[in-house]
Scaffold this motif. Structure first.
Motif, mmCIF file in Angstrom:
data_model
loop_
_atom_site.group_PDB
_atom_site.id
_atom_site.type_symbol
_atom_site.label_atom_id
_atom_site.label_comp_id
_atom_site.label_asym_id
_atom_site.label_seq_id
_atom_site.Cartn_x
_atom_site.Cartn_y
_atom_site.Cartn_z
ATOM 1 N N GLY A 190 -2.600 -5.704 -19.996
ATOM 2 C CA GLY A 190 -1.702 -5.139 -21.000
ATOM 3 C C GLY A 190 -0.315 -4.845 -20.465
ATOM 4 N N GLY A 191 -0.038 -5.220 -19.220
ATOM 5 C CA GLY A 191 1.310 -5.075 -18.674
ATOM 6 C C GLY A 191 1.520 -3.865 -17.789
ATOM 7 N N CYS A 192 0.456 -3.167 -17.402
ATOM 8 C CA CYS A 192 0.595 -1.991 -16.535
ATOM 9 C C CYS A 192 0.396 -2.375 -15.075
ATOM 10 N N TRP A 193 1.228 -1.803 -14.211
ATOM 11 C CA TRP A 193 1.057 -1.917 -12.764
ATOM 12 C C TRP A 193 0.237 -0.707 -12.336
ATOM 13 N N THR A 194 -0.971 -0.948 -11.835
ATOM 14 C CA THR A 194 -1.895 0.153 -11.562
ATOM 15 C C THR A 194 -1.739 0.633 -10.115
ATOM 16 N N VAL A 195 -1.490 1.937 -9.968
ATOM 17 C CA VAL A 195 -1.253 2.544 -8.662
ATOM 18 C C VAL A 195 -2.320 3.598 -8.409
ATOM 19 N N GLY A 196 -3.159 3.391 -7.418
ATOM 20 C CA GLY A 196 -4.141 4.386 -7.035
ATOM 21 C C GLY A 196 -3.479 5.459 -6.195
ATOM 22 N N LEU A 197 -3.551 6.692 -6.642
ATOM 23 C CA LEU A 197 -2.925 7.790 -5.901
ATOM 24 C C LEU A 197 -3.915 8.282 -4.856
ATOM 25 N N ASP A 198 -3.698 7.843 -3.613
ATOM 26 C CA ASP A 198 -4.648 8.149 -2.548
ATOM 27 C C ASP A 198 -3.978 7.880 -1.202
ATOM 28 N N ALA A 199 -4.570 8.403 -0.147
ATOM 29 C CA ALA A 199 -4.055 8.153 1.197
ATOM 30 C C ALA A 199 -4.380 6.728 1.614
ATOM 31 N N GLY A 200 -3.677 6.262 2.628
ATOM 32 C CA GLY A 200 -3.969 4.934 3.159
ATOM 33 C C GLY A 200 -3.030 3.856 2.681
ATOM 34 N N GLY A 201 -2.097 4.200 1.815
ATOM 35 C CA GLY A 201 -1.121 3.226 1.354
ATOM 36 C C GLY A 201 0.276 3.687 1.701
ATOM 37 N N GLY A 202 1.243 3.262 0.917
ATOM 38 C CA GLY A 202 2.609 3.714 1.121
ATOM 39 C C GLY A 202 2.829 5.048 0.440
ATOM 40 N N LEU A 203 4.093 5.387 0.195
ATOM 41 C CA LEU A 203 4.446 6.607 -0.513
ATOM 42 C C LEU A 203 4.847 6.262 -1.941
ATOM 43 N N LEU A 204 4.425 7.087 -2.883
ATOM 44 C CA LEU A 204 4.784 6.879 -4.282
ATOM 45 C C LEU A 204 6.287 7.108 -4.445
ATOM 46 N N ASP A 205 6.981 6.079 -4.872
ATOM 47 C CA ASP A 205 8.432 6.139 -5.034
ATOM 48 C C ASP A 205 8.764 5.701 -6.454
#
Length: 279
Positions: A190-205
């Motif tokens: 449906g056009g959403c970029w899904t971002v899992g909010l959790d450790a182990g990735g980059g920083l939410l910007d």
């Protein structure tokens, strides 16, 4: 996008017919709401069907607030003693002198919810109704389109959830999905970029998502995102926390994440409302 609903109706009936003290023994398909903000918002919601409305005073603030919002009462309020509300809802219920027996809100499909503007929140087995209510409140404050939850691992629509949401239950739809991974896939289609909010990735910007519609996926406290949910997301990102704490309450994390996403939409001319000087 398909939006399966198998199994929800019977489970909803079991939950609401058993009621418990917070539900006041509501019949199947109904629930009790209490508190000034929750009831006033319900009165102002044309989708709500009222069965009873109990107040301790004829000009209760909930009624006044609803009328100020342009609501037309569809039910005659019943005057009741505070002790009656205590008995009905439980002595621990902070009802503020108002309670309403209402039908559960009609279901929205994911397709219908995505017609609303704004980011999307997805909860992976967050079960505390107070946390979910607080997340709904933040979702309303930051203009989120909807809250997507897994049907069998999310709280039902109850007075406690509505009280914590402070009216947001009436304005932010909760979309219940049987399979959360499939729901995430549907959001992506449906056009959403899904971002899992959790450790182990980059920083939410937030500004880095300019031009994209984001669905923020949050896991339960302690457990975090389940493996399959994590793997279903387009990316994993955490919150910038320079202090000594390694994690936040999930409702606080949702608020911080939504604010970060809102930065991309913040007008350069934005000025916060001036605070009144004490008299």
């Amino acid at each position: 996008m398909r939006n399966p609903r198998s199994g929800r109706s019977s489970r909803h009936q079991r939950n609401q017919s058993s009621g418990g003290r917070e539900g006041g023994g509501a019949p199947a398909g109904s629930c009790w709401l209490f508190g000034t903000h929750a009831v006033a918002a319900a009165l102002a919601n044309p989708r709500r069907v009222f069965q009873r409305l109990l107040v301790t005073e004829g000009d209760h603030p909930a009624l006044l607030a609803a009328r100020e919002a342009g609501a037309r009462l569809t039910i005659e309020p019943e005057l009741a003693q505070r002790a009656k509300l205590d008995e009905l809802l439980g002595a621990e219920a902070v009802h503020q002198g108002v309670a309403a027996l209402v039908k559960l809100l009609p279901n929205l499909t994911l397709d219908e919810a995505l017609e609303r503007p704004g980011p999307v929140l997805v909860l992976d087995q967050v079960t505390d109704p107070r946390n979910v209510g607080a997340i709904l409140r933040s979702a309303a404050a930051f203009g989120a389109a909807c809250l997507v939850v897994q049907d069998r691992n999310a709280p039902e629509e109850t007075a406690v959830l509505a009280k914590a949401a402070s009216g947001a239950l009436e304005t932010v739809p909760m979309v219940r999905e049987v399979n959360l991974s499939r729901a995430i896939e549907a959001l992506q289609k449906g056009g959403c970029w899904t971002v899992g909010l959790d450790a182990g990735g980059g920083l939410l910007d937030g500004p880095s998502f300019e031009g994209r519609r984001v669905a923020l996926v949050l896991g339960a406290e302690g457990k975090g995102l389940r493996r399959l949910t994590r793997e279903s997301c387009d990316e994993i990102a955490g919150l910038y926390m320079p202090g000594d704490m390694e994690s936040l309450n999930v409702s606080v994390a949702a608020a911080v994440g939504l604010y970060e996403l809102a930065r991309v939409r913040m007008p350069s001319t934005y000025q916060p409302a001036a605070t009144k000087k004490p008299t």
